[in-house]
Design an enzyme around this catalytic site. Structure first.
Site, PDB file in Angstrom:
ATOM      1  N   GLU A   1       0.832  -1.203   0.000  1.00  0.00           N
ATOM      2  CA  GLU A   1       0.000   0.000   0.000  1.00  0.00           C
ATOM      3  C   GLU A   1       0.870   1.258   0.000  1.00  0.00           C
ATOM      4  OE1 GLU A   1      -3.498   1.922   2.898  1.00  0.00           O
ATOM      5  OE2 GLU A   1      -2.142   0.394   3.666  1.00  0.00           O
TER       6      GLU A   1
ATOM      7  N   LYS B   1     -10.065   2.574  -1.654  1.00  0.00           N
ATOM      8  CA  LYS B   1     -10.202   1.932  -0.344  1.00  0.00           C
ATOM      9  C   LYS B   1     -11.530   2.312   0.310  1.00  0.00           C
ATOM     10  CE  LYS B   1      -7.387   1.335   3.864  1.00  0.00           C
ATOM     11  NZ  LYS B   1      -6.125   1.793   4.514  1.00  0.00           N
TER      12      LYS B   1
ATOM     13  N   CYS C   1      -5.318  -2.999   3.013  1.00  0.00           N
ATOM     14  CA  CYS C   1      -4.996  -2.923   4.435  1.00  0.00           C
ATOM     15  C   CYS C   1      -6.213  -3.140   5.337  1.00  0.00           C
ATOM     16  CB  CYS C   1      -4.299  -1.591   4.719  1.00  0.00           C
ATOM     17  SG  CYS C   1      -3.326  -1.593   6.261  1.00  0.00           S
TER      18      CYS C   1
END
Length: 291
Positions: A45, A121, A153
């Site tokens: 990321e 995200k 994540c």
């Protein structure tokens, strides 16, 4: 039909914001020199958006570095994917949205030099991250080599995210990570759990030290660890994923017994899910077919 996806996950500290892209190109080329048969190359990321050591993660610096996906950064990354001849996931990028929003966006570049898919995200790590949340889940077909689900994540902490991607037909969940905090051991549990309860491969690649906690991991559809970094040192995790294992595990059951995607009988009633304002419908429970 045998379907194999040779993947290399690159655990490394992030490149600094504004670093010449040539440094990243060299990093990617070195990874492929070590594993020339790889078809998919995955970085952590925000790999191109490091903000010093320790990482300050300043909103103003990230916003200043952000570009729309039709900007020069993605164009250069697409050219790099074409020159390397692989599917390239350069981690995630700071994306400027159409109304000036700041998104944390995972991209997939094809060996033909095209933007094959992008995912904003959905679950920013609040209150610590400055990003606006995305609003859709994304899977990408890798030209007959398999279907990957995009995941960033903290998304892994929400089981609905991986379940949705599996339902959309993902063989592999690409979870790109920048965990700098002591909870990485818990994320390893989540990687295995998400693989088990959805019968998919999970590739969770974290940034390396000194910025990140490392401990990247690749997990098979029954939760077995295929490859794992023992610490935060820069390393390459390589695995040749037999995507046929997804079909076999779902047909035969995890450990030969458990088939959660075959839970319902025809004609059974919907199960209401009040927390979502929705339901599980037996008529639509099965995952989407994959190419």
């Amino acid at each position: 039909m045998q379907r194999n996806l040779p993947v290399v996950a690159v655990q490394a500290p992030p490149q600094l914001i504004g670093a010449p892209l040539e440094a990243f190109a060299d990093e990617a080329a070195r990874a492929l020199e070590s594993h020339p048969g790889a078809k998919l190359l995955v970085f952590p990321e925000l790999h191109l958006f490091g903000d010093g050591s320790p990482d300050r993660h300043r909103t103003e610096a990230l916003r200043a570095a952000a570009e729309p996906l039709d900007g020069p950064r993605v164009e250069a990354l697409a050219d790099l994917a074409r020159s390397l001849g692989v599917w390239l996931v350069p981690g995630s990028l700071c994306e400027t949205g159409p109304r000036g929003e700041l998104f944390n966006t995972q991209v997939v570049l094809s060996p033909a030099g095209e933007l094959a898919g992008s995912y904003r995200k959905i679950f920013p790590w609040r209150p610590h991250e400055p990003y606006e949340p995305g609003d859709r889940f994304v899977v990408v077909d890798l030209g007959g080599a398999g279907r990957v689900g995009l995941n960033i994540c903290y998304d892994a902490w929400f089981p609905e995210a991986t379940r949705q991607l599996a339902w959309m037909g993902a063989d592999v969940i690409l979870n790109v990570v920048k965990t700098t905090t002591p909870d990485r051991p818990l994320e390893l549990v989540l990687a295995r759990a998400n693989a088990i309860v959805n019968q998919v491969f999970v590739v969770s690649v974290n940034c390396g030290g000194p910025t990140g906690e490392g401990r990247s991991i690749i997990v098979d559809p029954e939760g077995a660890v295929i490859a794992e970094a023992p610490d935060a040192s820069p390393t390459l995790l390589a695995a040749d994923l037999d995507l046929g294992a997804v079909d076999r595990v779902r047909a035969e059951g995890t450990a030969g017994v458990t088939r959660m995607w075959s839970q319902f009988q025809p004609g059974e009633p919907d199960i209401q899910l009040p927390v979502y304002g929705g339901r599980i419908s037996p008529a639509t429970w099965q995952p989407a077919p994959r190419p």
